[in-house]
Design an enzyme around this catalytic site. Structure first.
Site, PDB file in Angstrom:
ATOM      1  N   GLU A 118      -1.773  11.292   4.084  1.00 39.39           N
ATOM      2  CA  GLU A 118      -2.693  11.174   5.076  1.00 39.39           C
ATOM      3  C   GLU A 118      -2.707  12.259   6.236  1.00 39.39           C
ATOM      4  O   GLU A 118      -1.764  12.661   6.618  1.00 39.39           O
ATOM      5  CB  GLU A 118      -2.792   9.912   5.632  1.00 39.39           C
ATOM      6  CG  GLU A 118      -2.798   8.543   4.943  1.00 39.39           C
ATOM      7  CD  GLU A 118      -2.653   7.373   5.816  1.00 39.39           C
ATOM      8  OE1 GLU A 118      -3.463   6.377   5.668  1.00 39.39           O
ATOM      9  OE2 GLU A 118      -1.705   7.102   6.299  1.00 39.39           O
ATOM     10  N   GLU A 133       0.745  -1.224   0.017  1.00 39.11           N
ATOM     11  CA  GLU A 133      -0.030  -0.028   0.038  1.00 39.11           C
ATOM     12  C   GLU A 133       0.997   1.171   0.159  1.00 39.11           C
ATOM     13  O   GLU A 133       1.950   1.226   0.634  1.00 39.11           O
ATOM     14  CB  GLU A 133      -1.068   0.128   1.146  1.00 39.11           C
ATOM     15  CG  GLU A 133      -1.672   1.113   1.468  1.00 39.11           C
ATOM     16  CD  GLU A 133      -2.662   1.115   2.597  1.00 39.11           C
ATOM     17  OE1 GLU A 133      -3.114   0.298   2.929  1.00 39.11           O
ATOM     18  OE2 GLU A 133      -2.665   2.280   3.218  1.00 39.11           O
TER      19      GLU A 133
END
Length: 219
Positions: A132, A127
């Site tokens: 974020e 991933e």
């Protein structure tokens, strides 16, 4: 109170490369259905409040707007992805984004998951988190997930958190080659994660980001 995230891809160009995907979000309304689909609601932390509605994911005045809000007592978050529409192997992704409000709950993210992977199951498949922002923190995270990092605990050099004025427009990027993943904030390198070519790679699964994998985009 509404939480709104606005994003637009940049017109970054390198004369030695070709652009294989771009969206400047310059047509108001629904994001281009040839490029994007709504994120589906699921049971994971990241998608268990996806609205599956363009009421929370739309283009207005030249930007993509992703909204997190409470409607009739139900939390709804907007998200789009290129799953089953576009993926790639090796290259550079840039996304210009702005977080307009400190969210207290679900967090905005720009990230990538595999449509084709050399190892099955998460985190073995890999991933790539380009950006974020988590709740009230004064910085953003850029992170990788693999079996080597998550399950075996070799986390050093697999993440960075960067203080930045994320309420202004900021360019988040990752450069992906066969040998490394290099992350950027406003064209400044934040960290680099190298392919270690481990002799027991099939067991440790340190580098699932090979020529035999392909990743799609999620906003």
């Amino acid at each position: 109170e509404k939480t709104v995230y606005t994003l637009t891809f940049t017109d970054w160009v390198d004369t030695d490369r070709c652009i294989i995907f771009m969206d400047e979000f310059d047509v108001d309304g629904t994001p281009d259905p040839e490029k994007w689909a709504l994120c589906e609601r699921g049971e994971s932390d990241w998608n268990n409040q996806m609205s599956e509605s363009y009421d929370q994911a739309y283009v207005k005045e030249g930007v993509l707007v992703l909204v997190g809000e409470k409607v009739d007592g139900i939390h709804k978050a907007g998200g789009i992805q290129t799953k089953d529409k576009f993926d790639f192997t090796f290259g550079r992704v840039e996304c210009r984004a702005r977080i307009t409000h400190y969210p207290d709950g679900a967090f905005p993210a720009i990230w990538m998951m595999p449509s084709k992977s050399v190892h099955q199951g998460w985190p073995d498949c890999g991933e790539i988190d380009i950006m974020e922002h988590i709740q009230q923190e004064p910085y953003v995270h850029q992170t990788l997930h693999t079996n080597y990092i998550n399950n075996l605990g070799f986390r050093n050099g697999s993440t960075a958190r960067t203080k930045c004025n994320f309420r202004d427009w900021t360019i988040y990027a990752v450069e992906w080659t066969s040998e490394s993943l290099t992350f950027y904030v406003d064209n400044v390198i934040t960290f680099r994660y190298d392919n270690m070519h481990l002799p027991d790679e099939l067991i440790r699964k340190q580098w699932p980001f090979t020529k035999d994998s392909a990743f799609y985009l999620i906003l």
